[in-house]
Design an enzyme around this catalytic site. Sequence first.
Site, mmCIF file in Angstrom:
data_model
loop_
_atom_site.group_PDB
_atom_site.id
_atom_site.type_symbol
_atom_site.label_atom_id
_atom_site.label_comp_id
_atom_site.label_asym_id
_atom_site.label_seq_id
_atom_site.Cartn_x
_atom_site.Cartn_y
_atom_site.Cartn_z
ATOM 1 N N SER A 107 0.838 -1.203 0.000
ATOM 2 C CA SER A 107 0.000 0.000 0.000
ATOM 3 C C SER A 107 0.876 1.258 0.000
ATOM 4 O O SER A 107 1.985 1.242 0.530
ATOM 5 C CB SER A 107 -0.868 -0.042 1.261
ATOM 6 O OG SER A 107 -1.986 0.789 1.134
ATOM 7 N N TYR A 151 -7.214 14.996 1.536
ATOM 8 C CA TYR A 151 -6.328 15.814 0.703
ATOM 9 C C TYR A 151 -7.175 16.545 -0.351
ATOM 10 O O TYR A 151 -8.403 16.461 -0.329
ATOM 11 C CB TYR A 151 -5.214 14.940 0.101
ATOM 12 C CG TYR A 151 -4.349 14.330 1.197
ATOM 13 C CD1 TYR A 151 -3.673 15.154 2.100
ATOM 14 C CD2 TYR A 151 -4.243 12.950 1.360
ATOM 15 C CE1 TYR A 151 -2.910 14.621 3.123
ATOM 16 C CE2 TYR A 151 -3.472 12.409 2.387
ATOM 17 C CZ TYR A 151 -2.813 13.252 3.270
ATOM 18 O OH TYR A 151 -2.069 12.738 4.293
#
Length: 785
Positions: free
Chosen positions: A423, A590
């Site tokens: 990941s 984000y």
Amino acid sequence: MRVLCLGGGPAGLYLALLLKRSDPRHVVRVVERNKPGDTFGWGVVFSDQTLGNLEAADRETANEIAGAFNHWDDIDVHFRGRTITSGGHGFCGIGRMRLIEILVRRCEALGVELAFSTDVTDDEAAAREFGADLVIAADGINSRVRAKYAATFQPDVDLRRCRFVWLGTKKLFKAFTFAFEKTEHGWFQAHAYQYDGDTSTFIVETPEEVWQRAGLEAMSQEEGIAFCERLFARYLGGNALLSNAKHLRGSAIWIRFPRVICRTWTHWNEADGRRVPVVLLGDAAHTAHFSIGSGTKLAFEDGIALVRALEAHPRDLPAALARYEAERSVEVLKIQNAARNSTEWFENVERYTALEAEQFAYSLLTRSQRISHENLRVRDHGYVERVESWFAQRASLPAKAVPPMFTPLSLRGLTLGNRVVVSPMAQYSCVGGTPDDYYLVHLGSRAHGGAALVFTEMVCPSADARISPGCAGMYEDAHRAAWRRIVDYVHSRTPAKIALQLGHAGPKGSTQRGWEAADEPLPERGDPATGERNWPLIAPSALAYGPTNQVPRAMTRADMDRVKAEFVLAARWGAECGFDWLELHCAHGYLLSAFICPLTNRRDDEYGGGLANRCRYPLEVFRALREAWPRERPMSVRISAHDWAPGGNTPADAVEIARLFKAAGCDLIDVSSGQTTRDAQPVYGRMYQTPFADRIRNEVGIATMAVGAIFEPDHVNSIVMAGRADLCAIARPHLADPYWTLHAAAQLGYGDVPWPAQYLSGKAQLERNLARAKAMADERPEANG
Ligand SMILES: Cc1cc2nc3c(=O)[nH]c(=O)nc-3n(C[C@H](O)[C@H](O)[C@H](O)COP(=O)(O)OP(=O)(O)OC[C@H]3O[C@@H](n4cnc5c(N)ncnc54)[C@H](O)[C@@H]3O)c2cc1C
Ligand SMILES: Cc1cc2nc3c(=O)[nH]c(=O)nc-3n(C[C@H](O)[C@H](O)[C@H](O)COP(=O)(O)O)c2cc1C
């Protein structure tokens, strides 16, 4: 002690007999509104393990129950004309009537006072009249006592989505049987099992809206049963479905399961100057959906725990009750967690009906996420071999049993050798955005470790897109050259593929490195390592991520154009470097995530408001990247599938978000969650985000990658085999062990995974040592040993 038990169901009767057994001086009375032998319901099931608990508590009852049990091992799943059988499940069924008879006889033998046909309307009067020291509210799922003292107990009752009816039949089901039938209105399912010599329980269940569409609400009891007989005729072999709820009118036999949780379990009353506690027990205190067959088990185990607590604190009732409640509420929560997954699976059968019978049945068997691939193997080795070999064939391998995590997956022109992914994980170690030798070694060693795909961390398309001064970039020639070196290394020296994750920090930019004060702005004097000062931020709206974070500037259309162009250039350079896969980071608060999340996007133009508007800019960026990215290479999007906060996105919204990205050409959704607001209250646990990946994959029809607390090979095998996700991204375990996948293969006894040639003698030794340890663990010492 004088104990008054309101309700003579399994909970009340079992507690009463255990109390008398514990101390014959107790005076125990059970008051039951029904006549003796006048009980609703058909059979109930217990696991073998529950029987063991009963035996320890009262051998006589346990023996009688065991003698009356019908035992079976197999589960049959009937779906689309196929029957999938798996064995070793170890369940027992007993008629509810028979169970109550056994408990009543044992109560009588031990001297419990039993008052039938007595409906208690005033618990306080009944307690006073009996002179009770302790009142037990064992009055079942619709407990009147719980309702009366709701201010103390604070019950939370969640009426579930399905309607179900509890019927019986003379058809004898040798296996625990799940049958699924499609009608023009939607899917119905039956849960059936034999519980004595000549009767089976037959529960029919369907979502409320299907039940409505099928017209069952307007039908009489007989018409409703006839409907079920026609629908499930092929399983009933000409036998009728029977109801023993003749007292209920019309469609009232069809109920919605109430999931009950209570905040506290004890209420104190004043009676003649004494404080007398009223304590919840059994279904009155909690319920667990019938599909995991644990209601009666919980009721019995409540009784066992309460008697033990009273024995441990013979002269201190408050302490005993506090101990009972503390112990049982934890146990109940565990069962309710498993029950929730199971309930939701049956509420959403439609979601899984595109799966083939093999995978559908496997998904059903592992629905609670408590039974895993290896648990199933212990129960029925042959079954697991059969599904593994079916799955291998589906993945274009020869029909041979292979752990599902070691099957290949192809998307567009790319084939991954297995289902494990490293990941994306920020390392905060770049200088001026350039990934140096640390990154070569870090990513290179993970690429040697067996995972099919290794992700970069979030790489930023401009300097102001970075989270911290240590973040990686793709906006200077030096970055491009450094990434090319890393990609070349991975491609030339390892079998792994490498993916580029592009993202813009937006309102969460200009902060300290992960191991410093994460998410907090840089100190006044600047970054300790480089002296770099805070830089201005942009976001969809001028909302700071937290009280200490900078207030960003709301983006103008010119900002959007600039950021999009920077993303496109970064993607082009990524393609040039040879990255195999591109991911757009639209999660974790984000920039693009802040557009999608309603808590951070307060715009009143076409980029704010409804979900489609909030996704507009992220989709625009995605489409531009898709144009720039080579056609044969896949693209994914990482989303936060749940904001875990009031007013935030929910898993249902995530389905819509995934649909929009799929329409824009996305190949896979990387399903993460949270980190979009500081107010989030995530519920963590093993594989806790996987249900969102499952829902998106099977409702939208797009490949998904599950991530979050997936840390055992068994988790990966179960997730992939059940079709909950196509890939599993594993983050923190890869920080602890770059060779996680190679080690997993050895642990599973699967030798066909490529190791670096230089390390082959390490492979051989590891496999030998693991085989030896297993043999020693399996070895049974001789009696004289
Ligand atoms: C469709 C279905 C299938 C199920 N299958 C299973 C299974 O397979 N395995 C399993 O373990 N569990 C199963 N259960 C759950 C199980 O039936 C209950 O969990 C269990 O009966 C709980 O016992 P209890 O004594 O708490 O409540 P109950 O069995 O409901 O007993 C409460 C008693 O209190 C009496 N009462 C209520 N109010 C009063 C009053 N005011 N005065 C006097 N008496 C009163 C009622 O008449 C009743 O006899 C199933 C439940 C359903 C609905
Ligand atoms: C040190 C660290 C850095 C991370 N950086 C990123 C990142 O750059 N991009 C991203 O999408 N997720 C990032 N994550 C989240 C992980 O990819 C993953 O979703 C999360 O850690 C849950 O998986 P796990 O339980 O296997 O650790 C990061 C996680 C860790 C622990």
